[in-house]
Design a protein around this motif. Structure first.
Motif, PDB file in Angstrom:
ATOM      1  N   GLY A 208     -42.528  37.090  57.767  1.00 56.32           N
ATOM      2  CA  GLY A 208     -41.367  37.927  58.541  1.00 56.32           C
ATOM      3  C   GLY A 208     -40.754  38.603  57.273  1.00 56.32           C
ATOM      4  O   GLY A 208     -40.333  39.648  57.417  1.00 56.32           O
ATOM      5  N   ILE A 209     -40.312  37.669  56.091  1.00 56.43           N
ATOM      6  CA  ILE A 209     -39.348  38.146  54.983  1.00 56.43           C
ATOM      7  C   ILE A 209     -40.358  39.324  54.239  1.00 56.43           C
ATOM      8  O   ILE A 209     -39.755  40.453  54.000  1.00 56.43           O
ATOM      9  N   THR A 210     -41.729  39.110  54.179  1.00 54.32           N
ATOM     10  CA  THR A 210     -42.527  40.235  53.376  1.00 54.32           C
ATOM     11  C   THR A 210     -42.448  41.507  54.255  1.00 54.32           C
ATOM     12  O   THR A 210     -42.535  42.646  53.873  1.00 54.32           O
ATOM     13  N   ASN A 211     -42.805  41.128  55.704  1.00 53.20           N
ATOM     14  CA  ASN A 211     -42.869  42.334  56.632  1.00 53.20           C
ATOM     15  C   ASN A 211     -41.665  43.010  56.569  1.00 53.20           C
ATOM     16  O   ASN A 211     -41.573  44.349  57.068  1.00 53.20           O
ATOM     17  N   SER A 212     -40.556  42.581  56.328  1.00 51.64           N
ATOM     18  CA  SER A 212     -39.210  43.217  56.541  1.00 51.64           C
ATOM     19  C   SER A 212     -39.072  44.528  55.410  1.00 51.64           C
ATOM     20  O   SER A 212     -38.249  45.199  55.602  1.00 51.64           O
ATOM     21  N   ARG A 213     -39.793  44.174  54.411  1.00 54.87           N
ATOM     22  CA  ARG A 213     -39.737  45.066  53.050  1.00 54.87           C
ATOM     23  C   ARG A 213     -38.171  45.197  52.457  1.00 54.87           C
ATOM     24  O   ARG A 213     -37.990  46.078  51.952  1.00 54.87           O
ATOM     25  N   MET A 214     -37.491  44.248  52.757  1.00 51.00           N
ATOM     26  CA  MET A 214     -35.881  44.054  52.303  1.00 51.00           C
ATOM     27  C   MET A 214     -36.218  43.319  50.864  1.00 51.00           C
ATOM     28  O   MET A 214     -37.052  42.442  50.413  1.00 51.00           O
ATOM     29  N   PRO A 215     -35.122  43.475  50.017  1.00 56.21           N
ATOM     30  CA  PRO A 215     -34.889  42.790  48.648  1.00 56.21           C
ATOM     31  C   PRO A 215     -35.224  41.297  48.983  1.00 56.21           C
ATOM     32  O   PRO A 215     -34.400  40.692  49.806  1.00 56.21           O
ATOM     33  N   LYS A 216     -36.035  40.721  48.357  1.00 58.08           N
ATOM     34  CA  LYS A 216     -36.047  39.113  48.335  1.00 58.08           C
ATOM     35  C   LYS A 216     -36.218  38.545  47.118  1.00 58.08           C
ATOM     36  O   LYS A 216     -36.642  39.049  46.156  1.00 58.08           O
ATOM     37  N   HIS A 217     -35.827  37.187  47.227  1.00 57.97           N
ATOM     38  CA  HIS A 217     -35.638  36.557  45.808  1.00 57.97           C
ATOM     39  C   HIS A 217     -36.398  34.862  46.406  1.00 57.97           C
ATOM     40  O   HIS A 217     -35.677  34.534  47.564  1.00 57.97           O
ATOM     41  N   ILE A 218     -37.093  34.815  45.541  1.00 60.85           N
ATOM     42  CA  ILE A 218     -37.603  33.193  45.858  1.00 60.85           C
ATOM     43  C   ILE A 218     -37.162  32.083  44.993  1.00 60.85           C
ATOM     44  O   ILE A 218     -37.472  32.181  43.895  1.00 60.85           O
ATOM     45  N   PHE A 219     -36.783  31.174  45.420  1.00 54.98           N
ATOM     46  CA  PHE A 219     -36.265  29.902  44.705  1.00 54.98           C
ATOM     47  C   PHE A 219     -37.171  28.743  44.820  1.00 54.98           C
ATOM     48  O   PHE A 219     -37.724  28.853  45.826  1.00 54.98           O
ATOM     49  N   ARG A 220     -37.310  28.174  43.713  1.00 59.06           N
ATOM     50  CA  ARG A 220     -38.161  26.918  43.743  1.00 59.06           C
ATOM     51  C   ARG A 220     -37.761  25.930  44.976  1.00 59.06           C
ATOM     52  O   ARG A 220     -36.416  25.736  45.194  1.00 59.06           O
ATOM     53  N   HIS A 221     -39.041  25.352  45.719  1.00 59.65           N
ATOM     54  CA  HIS A 221     -38.315  24.329  46.831  1.00 59.65           C
ATOM     55  C   HIS A 221     -37.573  23.299  46.543  1.00 59.65           C
ATOM     56  O   HIS A 221     -37.441  22.606  45.680  1.00 59.65           O
ATOM     57  N   ASN A 222     -36.381  23.411  47.285  1.00 52.44           N
ATOM     58  CA  ASN A 222     -35.307  22.550  47.284  1.00 52.44           C
ATOM     59  C   ASN A 222     -34.612  22.388  46.176  1.00 52.44           C
ATOM     60  O   ASN A 222     -33.901  21.636  45.944  1.00 52.44           O
ATOM     61  N   ASP A 223     -34.833  23.449  45.285  1.00 53.94           N
ATOM     62  CA  ASP A 223     -33.709  23.620  43.953  1.00 53.94           C
ATOM     63  C   ASP A 223     -32.679  24.335  44.134  1.00 53.94           C
ATOM     64  O   ASP A 223     -32.591  25.693  44.034  1.00 53.94           O
ATOM     65  N   THR A 224     -31.605  23.587  44.411  1.00 50.10           N
ATOM     66  CA  THR A 224     -30.297  24.407  44.840  1.00 50.10           C
ATOM     67  C   THR A 224     -29.911  25.034  43.416  1.00 50.10           C
ATOM     68  O   THR A 224     -29.183  26.110  43.494  1.00 50.10           O
TER      69      THR A 224
END
Length: 238
Positions: A208-224
């Motif tokens: 869903g995030i990819t298909n939105s084509r909006m700017p995205k940032h991926i953070f490491r799993h559970n890494d606040t």
């Protein structure tokens, strides 16, 4: 991609022996036609493709990402256990287990990872209603809502769900995957959102995030800490 592979001499162009008027054929001067010395049957897989696929399969088996599925037979009369395939087949007077389910396992297995939490899939009220509805309307949706209309059963369900959750309307999707994919991409586009997503999110959310084509940032799993770092570098006025 295919034309590029042809130009590189890795693949060959498949041209029908007796093309019809409607067939899509390369024209004179086409670089694909010009660089292709041989043709192959539409049913023939180019040797290079076969080699690529075998290498990819070997790679997946080597890194333990090749997936296999356990073949089981749910037993509605004895949850949460699965019945042995031979038990199921005997109910239908079939004797050859291997012929019908070649990969099936023998022996009962206790399954506690089902999403049939309340056992409603085998509740008499549910099964009898399903059988009655199938006998009356047949199976399958018959097409998409926008083309062939929508079932009054789906509308009734959506109205009931909206009432249950005290909402104006509700919309039923075919699966949780489709619900996440569609909802996230729709909301992100309408809100002109910038998305911060956990790397361990479910594939449906990633889609869903990819298909939105909006700017995205991926953070490491559970890494606040990583999330805070990404937020600090983002535009607060967006």
């Amino acid at each position: 991609w295919y034309q590029r592979r042809v130009r590189e001499g890795v693949a060959t162009l498949a041209v029908p022996a007796n093309p019809t008027e409607d067939a899509e054929m390369p024209v004179a001067g086409d670089p694909v036609l010009a660089t292709t010395a041989t043709t192959s049957s539409p049913d023939t897989i180019p040797e290079s493709y076969e080699k690529i696929m075998r290498e990819k399969l070997a790679e997946k088996k080597g890194d333990s990402t090749y997936r296999t599925f356990r073949v089981l037979s749910r037993d509605a009369d004895n949850k949460p256990f699965t019945a042995t395939p031979s038990t199921i087949l005997n109910r239908f007077n079939k004797k050859d287990t291997a012929a019908v389910m070649p990969d099936a396992e023998e022996g009962a297995i206790s399954v506690w990872c089902s999403n049939d939490y309340l056992g409603m899939s085998s509740h008499p009220a549910v099964t009898s209603t399903v059988v009655e509805t199938i006998n009356k309307h047949g199976v399958g949706a018959g097409g998409t809502r926008s083309i062939s209309g929508t079932s009054h059963y789906h509308v009734a369900l959506e109205n009931r769900l909206a009432e249950l959750h005290n909402k104006e309307r509700s919309l039923v999707f075919t699966s949780c995957y489709v619900a996440n994919d569609t909802t996230l991409q729709t909301l992100a586009r309408q809100l002109d959102a910038e998305i911060f997503s956990d790397s361990g999110n479910h594939a449906s959310m990633i889609a869903g995030i990819t298909n939105s084509r909006m700017p995205k940032h991926i953070f490491r799993h559970n890494d606040t800490d990583h999330l805070e770092e990404l937020l600090a570098n983002s535009d607060p006025d967006r």
